[in-house]
Design an enzyme around this catalytic site. Structure first.
Site, PDB file in Angstrom:
ATOM      1  CD  GLN A 159      47.395  47.100  22.319  1.00  0.00           C
ATOM      2  OE1 GLN A 159      48.714  47.052  21.581  1.00  0.00           O
ATOM      3  NE2 GLN A 159      46.882  46.665  22.336  1.00  0.00           N
ATOM      4  CG  ASP A 162      37.702  49.431  41.811  1.00  0.00           C
ATOM      5  OD1 ASP A 162      38.124  48.515  40.911  1.00  0.00           O
ATOM      6  OD2 ASP A 162      38.170  48.853  43.295  1.00  0.00           O
ATOM      7  CB  ALA A 217      38.124  46.934  28.444  1.00  0.00           C
ATOM      8  CB  THR A 267      41.729  43.281  27.348  1.00  0.00           C
ATOM      9  OG1 THR A 267      42.229  43.339  27.953  1.00  0.00           O
ATOM     10  CG2 THR A 267      40.561  44.829  26.474  1.00  0.00           C
ATOM     11  CG  ASP A 295      36.525  42.260  16.574  1.00  0.00           C
ATOM     12  OD1 ASP A 295      36.961  43.000  17.610  1.00  0.00           O
ATOM     13  OD2 ASP A 295      36.571  40.990  16.497  1.00  0.00           O
ATOM     14  CE1 TYR A 304      36.927  42.828  25.894  1.00  0.00           C
ATOM     15  CE2 TYR A 304      36.524  41.733  23.422  1.00  0.00           C
ATOM     16  CZ  TYR A 304      36.639  42.638  24.648  1.00  0.00           C
ATOM     17  OH  TYR A 304      37.525  43.666  23.820  1.00  0.00           O
ATOM     18  CD1 TRP A 312      41.448  41.050  15.183  1.00  0.00           C
ATOM     19  CD2 TRP A 312      42.299  41.195  13.079  1.00  0.00           C
ATOM     20  NE1 TRP A 312      40.544  40.512  14.415  1.00  0.00           N
ATOM     21  CE2 TRP A 312      41.445  39.931  13.589  1.00  0.00           C
ATOM     22  CE3 TRP A 312      43.509  41.100  12.494  1.00  0.00           C
ATOM     23  CZ2 TRP A 312      41.028  39.341  12.469  1.00  0.00           C
ATOM     24  CZ3 TRP A 312      43.341  40.054  11.507  1.00  0.00           C
ATOM     25  CH2 TRP A 312      42.339  39.074  10.978  1.00  0.00           C
TER      26      TRP A 312
END
Length: 282
Positions: free
Chosen positions: A11, A31, A55, A57, A97, A120, A145
């Site tokens: 994103q 990689d 990352a 995620t 967060d 995570y 978020w």
């Protein structure tokens, strides 16, 4: 300024490519399970600044794959930061967060004690620690978020469900600040430019949308903005169990970022309106 971005299809990485002339590295180019390859990529491209928007995620899957997540979220950014420190260039890294335990109801300041609840968060915290220890010029940008027109996110999930459902149960006892990926990209670019000019601004910062809301509140806003009629019933997180525990309090105090870089916390309603208009147009 020559900007190298780790990440290509995520994103924030997508938003960075839309906002600026950057060199973005996808999995085929770098990689993240090979930290030496990440450092080599920086040396090969010789950028003026590096932004890590890549990352691991998959929050729930990380409970079973913590070793892989640690390599991607811990070892890779540490190697990137070390390479940047050696080359004397700034490194901007996106964190989360989830490094906090989610207790209380006050927004987390940047210097609050960390206490990840799951794999995570632990792996992202390891990356933060490695970046700080590298000794270079850096900015760790914790956010929460994230939503956009691309990838998997809460906004797109709610809109998809609205096509076949007229009522939904949504968690109402977890609170945070929804954050438009485009706003994160803009913040990263501004931070990178200022760090390039002033290394003394190095540090850990927070950037997340305002005002703080629950997931149920956010769902209602999504449906209202998209003109969808869906009845949202708030439920406690205990009625929606997941392999990984989510923080109840993901509110982030963004004052330090504003004071240092002049970047205010974004209003998530503005980003939500933009994203939904874009999705509806396409």
């Amino acid at each position: 300024m020559k900007i190298l971005v780790f990440g290509k299809s995520g994103q924030v990485a997508t938003a960075l490519q839309q906002r600026a002339d950057v060199t973005a590295l996808g999995r085929a180019d770098a990689d993240l399970t090979n930290s030496a390859a990440c450092a080599a990529a920086i040396a090969a491209h010789a950028p003026d600044v590096v932004i890590n928007a890549a990352a691991y995620t998959a929050v729930d899957k990380a409970e079973e794959e913590e070793a892989i997540a640690l390599t991607v979220n811990g070892d890779a950014p540490t190697a990137m930061a070390q390479a940047c420190a050696s080359a004397g260039i700034p490194f901007v890294h996106i964190s989360t967060d989830y490094v906090f335990d989610g207790s209380g109801d006050a927004p987390w300041p940047t210097d609050a004690p960390t206490g990840p609840l799951g794999a995570y968060g632990r792996t992202k915290l390891a990356g933060e620690d490695g970046i700080r220890a590298a000794g270079g010029t850096f900015a760790i940008l914790r956010t929460a978020w994230v939503f956009s027109e691309t990838g998997n996110n809460f906004v797109k999930t709610m809109l998809r469900l609205a096509e076949t459902r007229d009522a939904l149960n949504v968690v109402n006892d977890q609170f945070g600040g929804p954050t438009d990926a485009d706003a994160i990209a803009a913040a990263c670019l501004e931070i990178a430019a200022q760090l390039h000019a002033d290394a003394s601004k190095s540090g850990t910062y927070h950037f997340a949308g305002m005002p703080h809301v629950s997931w149920a509140d956010f769902a209602n806003a999504i449906f209202d903005t998209a003109s969808k009629t869906v009845a949202v019933s708030g439920i406690p997180a205990s009625e929606y169990p997941t392999p990984a525990v989510r923080p109840s309090n993901s509110r982030l105090d963004c004052d330090a970022l504003t004071a240092t870089f002049g970047i205010p916390a974004p209003k998530w309603q503005d980003g939500l309106t933009r994203v939904i208009k874009s999705l509806q147009a396409s």
